[in-house]
Scaffold this motif. Structure first.
Motif, short mmCIF file in Angstrom:
data_model
loop_
_atom_site.label_atom_id
_atom_site.label_comp_id
_atom_site.label_asym_id
_atom_site.label_seq_id
_atom_site.Cartn_x
_atom_site.Cartn_y
_atom_site.Cartn_z
N LYS A 235 -10.08 2.07 3.64
CA LYS A 235 -10.01 0.93 4.96
C LYS A 235 -8.62 0.38 4.93
CE LYS A 235 -13.46 -2.53 5.65
NZ LYS A 235 -14.51 -3.19 5.44
N VAL A 236 -7.66 1.35 5.32
CA VAL A 236 -6.69 0.98 5.89
C VAL A 236 -6.18 1.34 7.08
CG1 VAL A 236 -5.37 1.50 3.38
CG2 VAL A 236 -5.49 3.24 4.95
N PRO A 237 -5.33 0.86 7.93
CA PRO A 237 -5.00 1.05 9.41
C PRO A 237 -4.59 2.60 9.49
CG PRO A 237 -3.93 -1.18 8.70
CD PRO A 237 -4.46 -0.39 7.43
N ALA A 238 -4.98 2.95 10.58
CA ALA A 238 -4.72 4.39 10.72
C ALA A 238 -3.41 4.94 10.73
CB ALA A 238 -5.59 4.82 12.18
N THR A 239 -2.48 3.89 11.43
CA THR A 239 -1.18 4.15 11.43
C THR A 239 -0.64 4.32 10.16
OG1 THR A 239 -0.63 2.07 11.95
CG2 THR A 239 -0.76 3.28 13.66
N LEU A 240 -1.10 3.51 9.20
CA LEU A 240 -0.43 3.62 7.77
C LEU A 240 -0.88 4.73 6.93
CD1 LEU A 240 0.86 2.31 5.43
CD2 LEU A 240 -1.08 0.84 5.09
N ALA A 241 -2.26 5.34 7.33
CA ALA A 241 -2.68 6.48 6.73
C ALA A 241 -2.19 7.58 7.07
CB ALA A 241 -4.04 6.62 6.98
N ASP A 242 -1.58 7.48 8.35
CA ASP A 242 -0.85 8.61 9.09
C ASP A 242 0.40 8.76 8.27
OD1 ASP A 242 -3.02 9.56 10.63
OD2 ASP A 242 -2.39 8.46 12.34
N VAL B 81 0.59 -1.23 0.01
CA VAL B 81 -0.01 0.00 0.08
C VAL B 81 0.76 1.25 0.05
CG1 VAL B 81 -1.84 1.30 1.44
CG2 VAL B 81 -2.00 -1.15 1.11
N LEU B 82 1.83 1.24 0.71
CA LEU B 82 2.94 2.28 0.80
C LEU B 82 3.47 2.43 -0.78
CD1 LEU B 82 5.20 2.12 3.89
CD2 LEU B 82 4.02 4.10 3.20
N ASP B 83 3.82 1.47 -1.43
CA ASP B 83 4.30 1.56 -2.75
C ASP B 83 3.08 2.31 -3.52
OD1 ASP B 83 6.69 0.55 -2.08
OD2 ASP B 83 6.41 -1.17 -2.75
N ASP B 84 2.03 1.90 -3.36
CA ASP B 84 0.76 2.07 -4.25
C ASP B 84 0.83 3.69 -4.23
OD1 ASP B 84 0.14 -0.10 -5.33
OD2 ASP B 84 -1.43 -0.55 -4.15
N ALA B 85 0.92 4.22 -2.81
CA ALA B 85 0.63 5.86 -2.50
C ALA B 85 1.87 6.48 -3.17
CB ALA B 85 0.66 5.94 -0.91
N ARG B 86 3.18 5.99 -3.07
CA ARG B 86 3.94 6.53 -3.58
C ARG B 86 3.85 6.76 -5.33
NH1 ARG B 86 7.70 2.91 0.40
NH2 ARG B 86 7.89 4.66 2.03
N ALA C 180 -8.19 10.04 11.19
CA ALA C 180 -8.66 11.49 11.14
C ALA C 180 -7.34 12.46 10.90
CB ALA C 180 -9.11 11.83 12.65
N GLY C 181 -6.08 11.80 10.64
CA GLY C 181 -4.84 12.94 10.41
C GLY C 181 -5.05 12.86 8.81
N CYS C 182 -5.72 12.07 8.22
CA CYS C 182 -5.64 12.55 6.75
C CYS C 182 -5.98 13.73 6.30
CB CYS C 182 -6.61 11.78 5.87
SG CYS C 182 -6.33 9.84 5.85
N ILE D 295 1.49 7.66 5.34
CA ILE D 295 1.18 8.06 4.16
C ILE D 295 1.09 9.40 3.92
CG2 ILE D 295 -0.42 7.88 1.82
CD1 ILE D 295 -0.55 4.90 2.64
N THR D 296 0.17 9.88 4.70
CA THR D 296 -0.28 11.38 4.75
C THR D 296 0.97 12.15 5.14
OG1 THR D 296 -2.53 11.01 5.75
CG2 THR D 296 -1.74 13.06 5.84
N ALA D 297 1.97 11.85 5.92
CA ALA D 297 3.17 12.70 6.34
C ALA D 297 4.12 12.48 5.06
CB ALA D 297 3.53 12.03 7.60
N GLU D 298 4.18 11.54 4.29
CA GLU D 298 5.10 11.39 3.36
C GLU D 298 4.70 12.01 2.12
OE1 GLU D 298 7.16 7.74 0.78
OE2 GLU D 298 6.81 7.38 2.87
N LEU D 299 3.65 11.79 1.63
CA LEU D 299 3.11 12.19 0.41
C LEU D 299 2.98 13.75 0.20
CD1 LEU D 299 2.62 9.31 -0.38
CD2 LEU D 299 0.31 9.84 -1.22
#
Length: 277
Positions: A187-194, A168-173, A211-213, A196-200
């Motif tokens: 429907k991804v874990p909150a920690t992973l969403a956070d 999923v990280l690779d997909d986001a990048r 909620a951090g999106c 991705i949000t911080a990196e992208l």
């Protein structure tokens, strides 16, 4: 500026500029009346292929066609003045080749007046997203749970847990690298969403994420309690309009059977010529 203040609709570049700022408010809409209700409050209104399930009784989004998306997209556009409209590309309309995707995306923009299209997929769609964005087609990406791929994902399961996190990280990048102006994380874990949000460098829009999106989206019929076939965990009910409608229809049926409707005030009597109808 208040939530209801008059303003012009944002463009994809404006949405991109909201990265890390005030959270983006997004809802789906499929009809003109609902579009008018969402317009004063939303930054983005998505004509989602979820209309297949919500409005047409389909078991999944796989049966939705281009014609359906264009019909509902044009209807939603008539109800918008301040929110940006994005239209989903339906299953089978973009996967074959970048050229196919361009042809169908251009048709959607031309016939609905949408500002952008949304398509599902990450690494495997990088070339297609890049092809579209370089040809003036703004793209909102969609990764994590991608409903059009439920047959290969094994159903509506959380994506990105355990070893699947790297995928999923690779997909986001990939979608950010390809030029998408935003990405839906479903429907991804909150920690992973956070993470991705911080990196992208592009806004993330969560649905069953965190909620951090940079923004949130829900299916409007879910949050209003109109779609009751099932209730996803992430779909908070802000109203129960389905129950209200059921009670109203039941009251109407009872009054018709009791001949208490129509009452005298609902029928017409003999009136003098020239009287108002």
């Amino acid at each position: 500026m208040s939530a209801t203040a008059k303003k012009t609709a944002p463009l994809p570049a404006d949405i991109l500029a909201r990265k890390g700022g005030l959270p983006l408010v997004c809802l789906t809409a499929y009809t003109t009346p609902v579009a008018r209700l969402t317009d004063p409050h939303c930054d983005i209104v998505l004509v989602g292929d979820s209309l297949g399930m919500v409005l047409h009784g389909m078991e999944s989004t796989l049966g939705v066609t281009m014609e359906m998306m264009i019909l509902h997209g044009a209807a939603v556009k008539r109800g918008l003045s301040r929110a940006m409209m994005v239209v989903d590309m339906p299953f089978g309309s973009y996967e074959e080749s970048p050229s196919q995707a361009l042809r169908n995306a251009a048709r959607i923009l031309r016939e609905t007046g949408a500002a952008a299209v949304k398509l599902e997929g990450g690494v495997e769609m990088e070339e297609t997203i890049r092809f579209l964005t370089r040809r003036s087609i703004p793209v909102m990406a969609h990764i994590g749970l991608t409903p059009q791929a439920i047959n290969t994902l094994g159903g509506y399961k959380v994506q990105g847990r355990g070893e699947d996190r790297a995928r999923v990280l690779d997909d986001a990048r990939a979608v950010a690298r390809a030029g998408a102006f935003s990405v839906v994380l479903e429907k991804v874990p909150a920690t992973l969403a956070d993470e991705i949000t911080a990196e992208l460098p592009i806004p993330t829009i969560g649905i069953g994420a965190s909620a951090g999106c940079d923004g949130q989206i829900l299916v409007v019929d879910d949050m209003l309690g109109l779609f009751t076939a099932f209730k996803p965990k992430f779909a908070k009910r802000y109203a129960e309009l389905g129950e209200t409608a059921d009670a109203a229809i039941a009251a109407y049926a009872a009054e018709v059977r009791a001949r208490s409707f129509p009452a005298p005030e609902h029928v017409f009597g003999e009136e003098a010529q020239g009287a108002k109808p």
